[in-house]
Design a protein around this motif. Structure first.
Motif, mmCIF file in Angstrom:
data_model
loop_
_atom_site.group_PDB
_atom_site.id
_atom_site.type_symbol
_atom_site.label_atom_id
_atom_site.label_comp_id
_atom_site.label_asym_id
_atom_site.label_seq_id
_atom_site.Cartn_x
_atom_site.Cartn_y
_atom_site.Cartn_z
ATOM 1 N N ILE A 237 42.192 34.491 45.212
ATOM 2 C CA ILE A 237 43.433 34.275 44.463
ATOM 3 C C ILE A 237 44.310 33.251 45.181
ATOM 4 O O ILE A 237 44.894 32.361 44.542
ATOM 5 N N TYR A 238 44.376 33.338 46.500
ATOM 6 C CA TYR A 238 45.163 32.342 47.230
ATOM 7 C C TYR A 238 44.545 30.952 47.073
ATOM 8 O O TYR A 238 45.262 29.963 46.913
ATOM 9 N N ALA A 239 43.228 30.869 47.095
ATOM 10 C CA ALA A 239 42.565 29.573 46.905
ATOM 11 C C ALA A 239 42.883 29.003 45.520
ATOM 12 O O ALA A 239 43.134 27.798 45.381
ATOM 13 N N LEU A 240 42.895 29.855 44.503
ATOM 14 C CA LEU A 240 43.277 29.399 43.164
ATOM 15 C C LEU A 240 44.732 28.929 43.145
ATOM 16 O O LEU A 240 45.067 27.928 42.498
ATOM 17 N N TYR A 241 45.584 29.643 43.865
ATOM 18 C CA TYR A 241 46.985 29.244 43.985
ATOM 19 C C TYR A 241 47.105 27.867 44.639
ATOM 20 O O TYR A 241 47.880 27.016 44.188
ATOM 21 N N VAL A 242 46.325 27.634 45.686
ATOM 22 C CA VAL A 242 46.344 26.335 46.369
ATOM 23 C C VAL A 242 45.938 25.230 45.399
ATOM 24 O O VAL A 242 46.590 24.182 45.329
ATOM 25 N N GLU A 243 44.883 25.467 44.643
ATOM 26 C CA GLU A 243 44.446 24.460 43.669
ATOM 27 C C GLU A 243 45.523 24.195 42.620
ATOM 28 O O GLU A 243 45.803 23.044 42.276
ATOM 29 N N ALA B 19 37.429 30.963 41.404
ATOM 30 C CA ALA B 19 37.407 31.855 40.234
ATOM 31 C C ALA B 19 36.082 32.603 40.168
ATOM 32 O O ALA B 19 36.055 33.803 39.872
ATOM 33 N N ILE B 20 34.992 31.920 40.455
ATOM 34 C CA ILE B 20 33.684 32.580 40.489
ATOM 35 C C ILE B 20 33.676 33.625 41.600
ATOM 36 O O ILE B 20 33.186 34.743 41.419
ATOM 37 N N GLY B 21 34.249 33.269 42.743
ATOM 38 C CA GLY B 21 34.355 34.220 43.848
ATOM 39 C C GLY B 21 35.182 35.438 43.469
ATOM 40 O O GLY B 21 34.829 36.563 43.791
ATOM 41 N N PHE C 10 33.098 37.751 41.503
ATOM 42 C CA PHE C 10 32.161 38.455 42.373
ATOM 43 C C PHE C 10 32.874 39.575 43.130
ATOM 44 O O PHE C 10 32.376 40.701 43.212
ATOM 45 N N TYR C 11 34.052 39.277 43.674
ATOM 46 C CA TYR C 11 34.762 40.290 44.448
ATOM 47 C C TYR C 11 35.260 41.435 43.567
ATOM 48 O O TYR C 11 35.347 42.575 44.020
ATOM 49 N N LEU C 12 35.560 41.164 42.306
ATOM 50 C CA LEU C 12 35.874 42.252 41.381
ATOM 51 C C LEU C 12 34.660 43.155 41.183
ATOM 52 O O LEU C 12 34.787 44.382 41.078
ATOM 53 N N THR C 13 33.475 42.558 41.154
ATOM 54 C CA THR C 13 32.238 43.334 41.080
ATOM 55 C C THR C 13 32.075 44.193 42.330
ATOM 56 O O THR C 13 31.700 45.368 42.238
ATOM 57 N N VAL C 14 32.347 43.614 43.481
ATOM 58 C CA VAL C 14 32.253 44.361 44.749
ATOM 59 C C VAL C 14 33.223 45.535 44.730
ATOM 60 O O VAL C 14 32.860 46.652 45.101
ATOM 61 N N ILE C 15 34.438 45.297 44.273
ATOM 62 C CA ILE C 15 35.434 46.367 44.210
ATOM 63 C C ILE C 15 34.978 47.469 43.261
ATOM 64 O O ILE C 15 35.073 48.654 43.587
ATOM 65 N N SER C 16 34.461 47.092 42.102
ATOM 66 C CA SER C 16 34.016 48.107 41.133
ATOM 67 C C SER C 16 32.856 48.920 41.686
ATOM 68 O O SER C 16 32.775 50.126 41.474
ATOM 69 N N TYR C 17 31.969 48.274 42.433
ATOM 70 C CA TYR C 17 30.858 49.002 43.053
ATOM 71 C C TYR C 17 31.372 49.881 44.188
ATOM 72 O O TYR C 17 31.011 51.056 44.296
ATOM 73 N N GLY C 18 32.230 49.331 45.033
ATOM 74 C CA GLY C 18 32.719 50.060 46.199
ATOM 75 C C GLY C 18 33.620 51.229 45.865
ATOM 76 O O GLY C 18 33.693 52.194 46.616
ATOM 77 N N THR C 19 34.322 51.163 44.730
ATOM 78 C CA THR C 19 35.219 52.246 44.340
ATOM 79 C C THR C 19 34.564 53.239 43.390
ATOM 80 O O THR C 19 35.185 54.214 42.995
ATOM 81 N N GLY C 20 33.325 52.975 43.007
ATOM 82 C CA GLY C 20 32.615 53.902 42.132
ATOM 83 C C GLY C 20 32.782 53.623 40.654
ATOM 84 O O GLY C 20 32.283 54.376 39.825
ATOM 85 N N ASP D 111 34.649 18.618 56.605
ATOM 86 C CA ASP D 111 35.950 19.254 56.717
ATOM 87 C C ASP D 111 35.750 20.712 57.089
ATOM 88 O O ASP D 111 34.635 21.228 57.046
ATOM 89 N N ILE D 112 36.836 21.369 57.452
ATOM 90 C CA ILE D 112 36.805 22.796 57.749
ATOM 91 C C ILE D 112 37.808 23.468 56.822
ATOM 92 O O ILE D 112 38.972 23.065 56.764
ATOM 93 N N CYS D 113 37.341 24.465 56.102
ATOM 94 C CA CYS D 113 38.190 25.221 55.189
ATOM 95 C C CYS D 113 38.184 26.676 55.658
ATOM 96 O O CYS D 113 37.167 27.364 55.530
ATOM 97 N N ILE D 114 39.293 27.116 56.190
ATOM 98 C CA ILE D 114 39.388 28.476 56.730
ATOM 99 C C ILE D 114 39.142 29.512 55.643
ATOM 100 O O ILE D 114 38.449 30.507 55.870
ATOM 101 N N LEU D 115 39.676 29.276 54.453
ATOM 102 C CA LEU D 115 39.464 30.217 53.355
ATOM 103 C C LEU D 115 37.983 30.308 52.988
ATOM 104 O O LEU D 115 37.437 31.392 52.799
ATOM 105 N N CYS D 116 37.335 29.153 52.906
ATOM 106 C CA CYS D 116 35.926 29.103 52.538
ATOM 107 C C CYS D 116 35.068 29.841 53.566
ATOM 108 O O CYS D 116 34.240 30.692 53.214
ATOM 109 N N ILE D 117 35.273 29.514 54.826
ATOM 110 C CA ILE D 117 34.479 30.117 55.898
ATOM 111 C C ILE D 117 34.705 31.626 55.938
ATOM 112 O O ILE D 117 33.765 32.400 56.162
#
Length: 181
Positions: free
Chosen positions: A26-32, A84-86, A89-99, A135-141
């Motif tokens: 979400i922060y990366a989307l905000y940056v864009e 946005a794709i990420g 994916f993370y919403l999928t991780v949350i749905s799996y992790g929370t049951g 380049d180095i992207c802290i968010l990406c890494i």
């Protein structure tokens, strides 16, 4: 006997990683978005120098994976930012992790496949980051490491779900030792 992380703790860690990845996305989307509005005047928190700049990376044409891989049109709904794709994916991780995904059959297997896909994508994007953008992207890494931890935990979940399946070869009893090849 190997000790594994308790299943509940493993799910909590997955959910936590999902929330962390979602926040970064979400922060990366905000940056864009802010860069698109403010242009070069915008400086993100993760812009530390000329070679450590998430804004430079996130606003580059390489920040749209579907555009790179499938050459989708710029006005296509599939021309999504990688963040946005990420986030999806993370919403999928949350749905799996929370049951929330407990209704799915073979959820461990599908989650494992999604985790593998995220790590393959991370490897490709890290190549682009280092060798093309230089380049180095802290968010990406950060997301690359999160994806790696998610893959490790999803592998553990998959192995736990398949614990009833034995892959060990049968052992010979003491009285069967004479039957060896």
């Amino acid at each position: 006997k190997k000790k594994m992380i308790a299943p509940k703790l493993s799910f909590r860690i997955l959910a936590g990683l999902g929330y962390l990845g979602l926040a970064i996305s979400i922060y990366a989307l905000y940056v864009e978005y802010r860069h698109e509005i403010d242009g070069e005047d915008f400086v993100a928190l993760c812009d530390l120098s000329a070679t450590v700049s998430c804004t430079r990376v996130l606003t580059n044409k390489e920040a749209r994976l579907f555009k790179i891989l499938f050459d989708v049109d710029s006005d296509s709904i599939f021309n999504l930012p990688n963040a946005a794709i990420g986030a999806l994916f993370y919403l999928t991780v949350i749905s799996y992790g929370t049951g929330l995904a407990n209704f799915m059959a073979n959820k461990e297997f599908f989650f494992f496949l999604a985790s593998v896909a995220s790590c393959i994508t991370s490897l490709f994007l890290s190549y682009v980051l280092v060798f093309i953008l230089e380049d180095i992207c802290i968010l990406c890494i950060s997301t690359y490491f999160i994806n790696g931890f998610i893959l490790i935990l999803s592998t553990m979940q998959l192995r736990g779900a398949n614990a009833h399946v034995s892959f060990a070869l049968p052992t010979l009893e003491d009285d069967d030792k004479d039957k060896r090849f």
